[in-house]
Design a protein around this motif. Structure first.
Motif, PDB file in Angstrom:
ATOM      1  N   ARG A 279       0.817  -1.212   0.000  1.00 20.24           N
ATOM      2  CA  ARG A 279       0.000   0.000   0.000  1.00 20.24           C
ATOM      3  C   ARG A 279       0.856   1.270   0.000  1.00 20.24           C
ATOM      4  O   ARG A 279       0.440   2.332  -0.487  1.00 20.24           O
ATOM      5  CB  ARG A 279      -0.901  -0.015   1.240  1.00 20.24           C
ATOM      6  CG  ARG A 279      -2.226   0.671   1.066  1.00 20.24           C
ATOM      7  CD  ARG A 279      -3.108   0.509   2.293  1.00 20.24           C
ATOM      8  NE  ARG A 279      -4.265   1.364   2.117  1.00 20.24           N
ATOM      9  CZ  ARG A 279      -4.264   2.657   2.377  1.00 20.24           C
ATOM     10  NH1 ARG A 279      -3.177   3.231   2.840  1.00 20.24           N
ATOM     11  NH2 ARG A 279      -5.354   3.391   2.166  1.00 20.24           N
ATOM     12  N   THR A 280       2.064   1.172   0.541  1.00 19.97           N
ATOM     13  CA  THR A 280       2.939   2.338   0.643  1.00 19.97           C
ATOM     14  C   THR A 280       3.222   2.958  -0.722  1.00 19.97           C
ATOM     15  O   THR A 280       3.335   4.178  -0.856  1.00 19.97           O
ATOM     16  CB  THR A 280       4.262   1.944   1.320  1.00 19.97           C
ATOM     17  OG1 THR A 280       3.974   1.390   2.609  1.00 19.97           O
ATOM     18  CG2 THR A 280       5.172   3.149   1.483  1.00 19.97           C
ATOM     19  N   ALA A 281       3.327   2.132  -1.741  1.00 23.28           N
ATOM     20  CA  ALA A 281       3.591   2.653  -3.082  1.00 23.28           C
ATOM     21  C   ALA A 281       2.459   3.570  -3.547  1.00 23.28           C
ATOM     22  O   ALA A 281       2.685   4.542  -4.274  1.00 23.28           O
ATOM     23  CB  ALA A 281       3.769   1.500  -4.071  1.00 23.28           C
ATOM     24  N   ASN A 282       1.235   3.269  -3.130  1.00 17.71           N
ATOM     25  CA  ASN A 282       0.105   4.117  -3.494  1.00 17.71           C
ATOM     26  C   ASN A 282       0.177   5.461  -2.767  1.00 17.71           C
ATOM     27  O   ASN A 282      -0.196   6.498  -3.324  1.00 17.71           O
ATOM     28  CB  ASN A 282      -1.210   3.407  -3.163  1.00 17.71           C
ATOM     29  CG  ASN A 282      -1.431   2.187  -4.021  1.00 17.71           C
ATOM     30  OD1 ASN A 282      -1.502   2.273  -5.237  1.00 17.71           O
ATOM     31  ND2 ASN A 282      -1.524   1.024  -3.393  1.00 17.71           N
ATOM     32  N   LEU A 368      -7.101   7.977  -4.143  1.00 22.30           N
ATOM     33  CA  LEU A 368      -7.136   8.591  -2.821  1.00 22.30           C
ATOM     34  C   LEU A 368      -7.428   7.555  -1.741  1.00 22.30           C
ATOM     35  O   LEU A 368      -6.818   7.564  -0.674  1.00 22.30           O
ATOM     36  CB  LEU A 368      -8.184   9.702  -2.793  1.00 22.30           C
ATOM     37  CG  LEU A 368      -7.755  11.008  -3.473  1.00 22.30           C
ATOM     38  CD1 LEU A 368      -8.963  11.829  -3.888  1.00 22.30           C
ATOM     39  CD2 LEU A 368      -6.866  11.820  -2.538  1.00 22.30           C
ATOM     40  N   GLN A 369      -8.363   6.644  -2.008  1.00 22.70           N
ATOM     41  CA  GLN A 369      -8.681   5.599  -1.035  1.00 22.70           C
ATOM     42  C   GLN A 369      -7.509   4.636  -0.872  1.00 22.70           C
ATOM     43  O   GLN A 369      -7.245   4.141   0.235  1.00 22.70           O
ATOM     44  CB  GLN A 369      -9.932   4.828  -1.472  1.00 22.70           C
ATOM     45  CG  GLN A 369     -11.210   5.658  -1.559  1.00 22.70           C
ATOM     46  CD  GLN A 369     -11.848   5.916  -0.208  1.00 22.70           C
ATOM     47  OE1 GLN A 369     -11.237   5.715   0.834  1.00 22.70           O
ATOM     48  NE2 GLN A 369     -13.097   6.345  -0.210  1.00 22.70           N
ATOM     49  N   ALA A 370      -6.798   4.373  -1.958  1.00 21.73           N
ATOM     50  CA  ALA A 370      -5.691   3.419  -1.905  1.00 21.73           C
ATOM     51  C   ALA A 370      -4.431   4.009  -1.284  1.00 21.73           C
ATOM     52  O   ALA A 370      -3.627   3.287  -0.691  1.00 21.73           O
ATOM     53  CB  ALA A 370      -5.372   2.910  -3.313  1.00 21.73           C
ATOM     54  N   GLY A 371      -4.253   5.344  -1.402  1.00 18.18           N
ATOM     55  CA  GLY A 371      -3.022   5.957  -0.927  1.00 18.18           C
ATOM     56  C   GLY A 371      -3.151   6.729   0.362  1.00 18.18           C
ATOM     57  O   GLY A 371      -2.150   6.974   1.048  1.00 18.18           O
ATOM     58  N   GLY A 372      -4.374   7.135   0.705  1.00 22.81           N
ATOM     59  CA  GLY A 372      -4.561   7.865   1.954  1.00 22.81           C
ATOM     60  C   GLY A 372      -4.480   6.938   3.156  1.00 22.81           C
ATOM     61  O   GLY A 372      -4.801   5.757   3.078  1.00 22.81           O
TER      62      GLY A 372
END
Length: 487
Positions: A279-282, A368-372
């Protein structure tokens, strides 16, 4: 026995969408299909809807539908039956379904959606040869007159009283028009009554549907309770209370195929509950896309209409505090011009810490949902809400006001919930700067405990907010209303 349901909605994905109503109307056919129910969706013939049809051949015509010529076209929506009311003088317009490009409501919205309700009643009552229905499911004020027409002016072909379900997606939008339109509706005089379409000296479309329906649903159990009060009932709380047990709440589901972090092509790095590290990459990609300073502190996101209902004016008051505590914010939204300008000013005041995108971008909302790290939803009222469900699905921890569907779908982080791995987010009471600041402080404290934060993420991602349970609940309601009376 297969039941045939006519779902009457002013919008439905993937053909036309302005809000959550479209998601529900678009998902219902597939949700109830496993329960031996065929649901046909009726939509107005907006340009985008007409373009999706393979055939322009009408299956029914009206020479005078509230003063207009109209045709009924047939097609499919996601593999399920679709009917389209083709009336160019009413629906073939630029702009949104309800307003022009300048944002002004169409002056004849009353006629547009009265005709829509009249057509729905005719179709349900057997006007189209070979298409029979057992029940009408009307959504929001735009379809509110369909149950009223079935009750007060049923089609001649209708052999028996037909039950109707009225679903409230947002009580704030009621479709209220002056009394001068009543004579043009084609309803008998007895419909102008306290238990009919009359409402404070005018015509209430939603009110008419609520009075005429055999059952009323809202999109969450808590909202079904809230609208019995003056704070949330918007003037209709007395009616809701009077309908008693006929009012219930069924939580919305989400499209778990479209919103799936393991297969989502819109995001930089697909991930799952078992591979949260990816998830950090997002997050890094989102920081770059919004020109935010990269860092290890929490990245808060907002995906919302910028309105008073959503509490975004309160969030403005705590942005300086959020930044001072090491947080950053990426926001996607549009709405109130003053709010838009205030957020742009906040971004200018905190470059690299706050970034704003106005408008709506479906793919960006996925990113936004994947990276926030956490999504802020300080709504003053929220019938159901889908944003928090997407957040849970993507490991973006929801921080929500304790109201409506937000209260029903997010499990607050407390010691008991955290100890058993059940906590999925942060709830707070009272949409005030102090309450929201305290919720953000709780999030900051949890962020400093990575094991607890990951536990909250995993618990949220494991929740089942598909349409499986909601579809079963709607199917059970349909069957109960269509069951023959006990002898």
């Amino acid at each position: 026995m297969t039941l045939s349901i006519l779902s009457v909605a002013s919008e439905a994905v993937p053909l036309i969408k302005t809000g959550g109503l479209a998601d529900v109307a678009g998902a219902l056919p597939a949700a109830v299909a496993p329960h031996d129910i065929e649901l046909t969706t009726l939509l107005p013939g907006y340009p985008s809807v007409r373009r999706a049809l393979d055939s322009n051949k009408p299956i029914h015509k009206w020479a005078n539908l509230l003063g207009e010529e109209a045709r009924l076209l047939a097609g499919e929506i996601a593999g399920h039956p679709l009917l389209v009311l083709d009336c160019p003088t009413l629906f073939d317009r630029d702009g949104s379904p309800y307003a022009d490009n300048a944002g002004h409501d169409w002056e004849d919205n009353w006629r547009r959606f009265a005709a829509f309700g009249r057509a729905a009643a005719d179709i349900a009552g057997g006007a189209v040869k070979g298409r029979g229905f057992d029940l009408v499911h009307a959504h929001d004020w735009q379809a509110g007159l369909a149950p009223a027409y079935l009750r007060f002016a049923p089609p001649r072909q209708l052999k028996r009283a037909m039950p109707a379900v009225m679903t409230i997606h947002n009580m704030a939008f009621q479709g209220y028009f002056p009394a001068t339109i009543f004579d043009a509706l084609g309803l008998p005089g007895n419909a102008w009554a306290l238990d009919g379409v009359e409402y404070h000296g005018g015509v209430g479309f939603l009110k008419a549907g609520l009075e005429s329906a055999a059952a009323i649903t809202t999109v969450s159990p808590t909202y079904a309770r809230e609208i019995r009060t003056g704070e949330f009932g918007m003037g209709l709380e007395g009616l809701i209370v009077s309908r008693g047990e006929r009012v219930s709440g069924i939580v919305n589901g989400i499209d778990t195929a479209q919103w799936n972090p393991e297969t989502d092509r819109a995001i930089a790095s697909p991930f799952s509950v078992r591979t949260l590290a990816k998830r950090t990459a997002n997050k890094r990609a989102l920081e770059q896309e919004f020109a935010l300073e990269p860092g290890d502190g929490p990245l808060f996101v907002v995906v919302s209409r910028l309105t008073w209902q959503k509490g975004l004016d309160v969030l403005l008051d705590v942005l300086d505090h959020l930044v001072s505590r090491g947080g950053r914010l990426a926001l996607l939204g549009s709405g109130d011009v003053a709010l838009e300008q205030a957020y742009l000013a906040a971004a200018a005041r905190h470059p690299g810490r706050i970034a704003i995108r106005t408008g709506y971008d479906e793919a960006l909302s996925h990113r936004l949902q994947a990276g926030g790290d956490a999504i802020l939803i300080p709504s003053r009222f929220e019938p159901c809400g889908l944003t928090q469900l997407y957040g849970l699905r993507y490991g973006c921890v929801p921080i929500v006001a304790r109201t409506g569907g937000l209260a029903d779908t997010v499990i607050d982080v407390n010691l008991a919930a955290l100890s058993i791995g059940a906590a999925t987010g942060i709830q707070f009471d009272g949409v005030t700067p102090a309450a929201l600041s305290a919720a953000i402080e709780r999030a900051m404290a949890l962020w400093q405990r990575p094991d607890d934060w990951r536990s909250i993420q995993r618990a949220g991602m494991k929740q089942d907010f598909s349409w499986r349970r909601s579809g079963a609940a709607y199917a059970a309601l349909y069957r109960a209303l269509c069951a023959p009376p006990a002898i």
